[in-house]
Structures are given as structure tokens and as C-alpha cells.
Design an enzyme around this catalytic site. Structure first.
Site, PDB file in Angstrom:
ATOM      1  N   ASN A  31      36.138 -31.987 164.340  1.00  0.00           N
ATOM      2  CA  ASN A  31      35.044 -32.079 163.310  1.00  0.00           C
ATOM      3  C   ASN A  31      35.727 -32.645 162.125  1.00  0.00           C
ATOM      4  O   ASN A  31      35.002 -33.430 161.229  1.00  0.00           O
ATOM      5  CB  ASN A  31      34.319 -30.595 162.882  1.00  0.00           C
ATOM      6  CG  ASN A  31      33.747 -30.149 163.871  1.00  0.00           C
ATOM      7  OD1 ASN A  31      32.997 -30.834 164.788  1.00  0.00           O
ATOM      8  ND2 ASN A  31      33.918 -28.865 164.471  1.00  0.00           N
ATOM      9  N   TYR A  82      43.033 -26.056 158.375  1.00  0.00           N
ATOM     10  CA  TYR A  82      41.715 -26.680 158.051  1.00  0.00           C
ATOM     11  C   TYR A  82      42.260 -27.318 156.748  1.00  0.00           C
ATOM     12  O   TYR A  82      42.119 -28.354 156.399  1.00  0.00           O
ATOM     13  CB  TYR A  82      41.065 -25.257 157.345  1.00  0.00           C
ATOM     14  CG  TYR A  82      39.849 -25.863 156.664  1.00  0.00           C
ATOM     15  CD1 TYR A  82      38.663 -26.265 156.998  1.00  0.00           C
ATOM     16  CD2 TYR A  82      39.975 -25.308 155.287  1.00  0.00           C
ATOM     17  CE1 TYR A  82      37.643 -26.480 156.207  1.00  0.00           C
ATOM     18  CE2 TYR A  82      38.914 -25.492 154.458  1.00  0.00           C
ATOM     19  CZ  TYR A  82      37.925 -26.164 154.890  1.00  0.00           C
ATOM     20  OH  TYR A  82      36.933 -26.536 153.642  1.00  0.00           O
TER      21      TYR A  82
END
Lengths: 252, 252
Positions: free
Chosen positions: B81, B141
Site C-alpha cells: 500500500n 511504516y
């Protein structure tokens, strides 16, 4: 006790020189995408985690050279080799309890500064570019090297790996610059023996948790800072691009 | 002429607020992973380039919010993503001639500073963290957000896109901090209306080619710099975490 050093990309332009130079001082393990004639190596694609994971067992330091090395590499290659592959290398190192990763980053992580300099040597960016400037990648390849450096910082800060990123300037098979004195390949050139010396300094630098150094020889015309590497790493380059050009008969 | 703005992640926590707030001033296009009830949207996974590419045609600005948003997201989700997806968004924007991408980066790109501060408020890192500090991601992240910022810089410098990266602090569904005055979620908190105002300032900032700003409200205790956003972007936050805590009856 002799330390064990794993070299990824062990049969590349740089890897094949580094493994020859280090063989007398370290217990070497080699990782390469294709078999290396006459030498024992793990043959695997670094994008395949399970295939490379065993090679990290019992290793003290990893010299991570494997990558799509061309600045014009397309996204698919960059993603596969430089992003997924580099994650796999750091993660395998962490799982195996490796102490140190030396990551072959690149001048292309900040290559836009060099391009601006080449297009207009008098403009304000024609100052020394050090390891603290904001990144300015000139390519998807350069972006992948920024990614690898950030990943290294994360593994250093949060998993206790020691990580050193080397923003290599320009190393080539001829071991000499090809351009004129102010051309990019000349200002950024690093001799193979200066690079090997730099890697040796990294392997001995047990107190550096994370840092970034430029891999260039002592070229009189250069953008990239050497003082940080001299002071922190004890890097003492013996070559410079202009002398090398002169030796090769390319300068009067 | 009304400008056309594409929002990715249009049905997320932030996206659903931003699209409501901007609907009166801009022609909106929405991109979401699942259908949004009662609203027209392109339904696609940003990791599928061909599926999202048509949504960029005729767009002036993209607000790129789609991501695995949890700081503890595992590598597979981050890769799919935040890395592949974000590349696809920038590349689709370039191919379609989009003028500007506003990228939802994150405080986690430099989150290690906040963690050090939380563990020892008196240590030297307890100074204002601005947009020029070396990145220090606290997670995979966070690493993916560093990647996105570097990619944005590349597309800005080499493909003429205008790119603004917003290192969002902490926005939540309650639109209020949950912790005590010095807790991380309080120091980094940003109200939804301050975030929407920041995005509006970005959409109007036609002279910024590339920059990074922190998305935080005017919290009295904070590490992240607001002066750069105030001066360059004209960001004028109206909220602050301590007042919000007081309003909600969580402070005497």
C-alpha cells in the site's frame, strides 16, 4: 577471533574486488545471484527471503552491495532488487543476530545537487554537500537508496544493528575517471583501493551505531564532504581523480 | 475556473472529512478501495496501476491519503500500500499531467525523536524538530513515509510536479487527544479543522515546488516546528491540545 563477513552482490564490479581484498583478514561468506567460478557462494536472489536467510547465520558484519546498480533502472527492477531485496537483507541480518550492516548507498540519493552544479557551476549549490543535507534523489534508483538508508536508521535505532551507509560516488572497471576535471564522474570518482580501505574502516568502527559517509577519493574538485569520513571513520584516501587522469595520459 | 482535486483514501478517517470540507470549493474526484455509500468514486487498489490510472485524467491536484495507516503495519502491507501504491500514485499523476501532489506523510518518518523525548524529556533531543532534521523513522511504516517523501522530491525536481509532504502528527476519530499534556498523542495532536485548513493552504500554494510541513495544532508542548508552515504555507492553526482536553473535561 576472526570475524565473519557476508558480502552480497559478491560477484559484481565492486563485490569481486572487495572479496579479494578482504579475504586475508576476515572469514568471508559470499552471496551472489549466479554461481562464481571456483568460489563457494550462496546462489540466491535477495528478493527471496527464505533463500538468503541461512547465509546470515553466524555472520558478524554484512557488506550489502547487491542491487540494480544502473541509475536508469526501471521501477520494477528497483522495487525487486533495491527495495524488497534490501529489506530482506536487513531483516535477515536482524533475525540472525548480525551485528553490523554496511550498506552500499549512492551519490544518487542526493544526485540532484550534482546535476545542478554541472548545469551551472557558479550557482549557490556549488558548495560541499555533507551527510546532513536533505536528500535529493535524481532517479528512482536514488529514491531506493534513500529508502535503504532510512531502513538502516530504523534497524539501528530500534533493533540494535550497527549500520553504516556509504554514498558511493563513481567506481568503474577502468579504476579511473573518464571525463574532464570538472565532469561529474571526475568530481565523484573513488578508486577501488580507497573504497576497500573505507570498507575496512567501517568493519573496524565498532562504536558507530548509524552514520552516512561519502565514498569519494581526495579529488580536488568535488561537491561531497570528506571531513566527516576522515574524522569519524578515519578514512584516509590515497588517490585523487586529477592525478589518476594524469597517470593515464589524459591530462597534460 | 474550479480546479479538480482527486482524493485517494477518500473513505478513510481523514479522507471522509476532507472530501466533505472541500466539496464546496473544488471539483472532487474520489478514489477508494471499497464503494462509498451514496457517493461516486473510483473503486480500486492503489497497488494496481492500470486500475487507478484513469482517475488521474484531467486532475489538477491529488491529495494522497490512501495507505496502511497503522504504525505497526507489517512489511507486506507497507510494501503493497505505502510503497508500491505511492509509486503508482506519483507515476499516474505524472502521466496524466497532474500539477500537484499533496502527500500524507507522517510524524513517524522522524518518530524516533519523539520516542527519545518521551523516554527522557530532559535530554538534548527535546528541542523543536523541524523539516530539515535527518529522518529517524520509528517503524517500517515510518520508513515507507520517508520513501514517499523522497519519491515526491524526485518527481518535483525531475518531472515538474509540485509536491507537498505533510508529516501528520495525530488525528483521531474523537478529534481530541487522549493522553496527558506531555504524552505523545497530545504533543502531536492536530484537529481535523486545522488539518483541513492546512490542505486548503497547500491547494492554494502554487509557488511551492517541494516542501515538508508538520501537521500539528498549536499545542503548547510539542516537538514539531510550526514556524515553517506558518511562514511558507500561511498555516494558522486555531486549535490546541490543552484547550481541547479542557473542553472535554479531561483537565481541571
Amino acid at each position: 577471533m576472526t570475524r565473519t563477513v557476508l558480502i552480497t552482490g559478491a560477484n559484481g564490479l565492486i563485490g569481486s574486488q572487495v572479496r579479494k581484498a578482504l579475504a586475508h583478514r576476515y572469514e568471508l561468506r559470499l552471496l551472489a545471484r549466479r554461481p562464481i567460478e571456483g568460489v563457494e557462494a550462496t546462489v540466491a536472489d535477495i528478493a527471496q527471503f527464505e533463500a538468503i536467510r541461512p547465509a546470515f547465520e553466524g555472520v558478524d558484519s554484512v557488506i550489502h552491495l547487491a542491487a540494480s546498480a544502473a541509475v536508469q533502472s526501471p521501477w520494477d527492477a528497483v522495487l525487486h532488487n533495491n527495495i524488497i531485496g534490501t529489506y530482506n537483507v536487513f531483516e535477515a541480518a536482524r533475525q540472525a543476530g548480525v551485528k553490523q550492516v554496511i550498506f552500499a548507498s549512492s551519490n544518487h540519493a542526493v544526485g540532484t545537487y550534482e546535476m545542478l552544479y554541472q548545469s551551472d557551476p557558479d550557482q549557490p549549490t556549488s558548495r560541499i554537500i555533507d551527510h546532513l543535507v536533505p536528500v535529493a534523489p535524481d532517479s528512482l534508483y536514488g529514491v531506493s537508496k534513500v529508502f535503504g538508508e532510512a531502513l538502516g536508521r530504523y534497524y539501528a535505532d530500534h533493533h540494535g544493528l550497527r549500520v553504516i551507509c556509504l554514498r558511493i560516488g563513481w567506481i568503474n572497471a577502468q579504476d579511473a575517471p573518464e571525463g574532464k576535471p570538472f565532469a561529474a564522474d571526475t568530481t565523484m570518482w573513488q578508486s577501488m583501493r580507497d573504497f576497500v580501505h573505507m570498507v575496512e574502516r567501517c568493519l573496524e568502527a565498532e562504536t558507530i551505531r548509524f552514520d552516512i559517509f561519502y565514498g569519494v577519493s581526495d579529488n580536488p574538485h568535488r561537491l561531497f564532504d570528506l571531513e566527516h569520513a576522515r574524522q569519524v571513520l578515519g578514512y584516509q584516501p590515497r588517490d585523487n581523480a586529477i592525478e589518476r587522469l594524469r597517470e593515464r595520459g589524459r591530462l597534460e
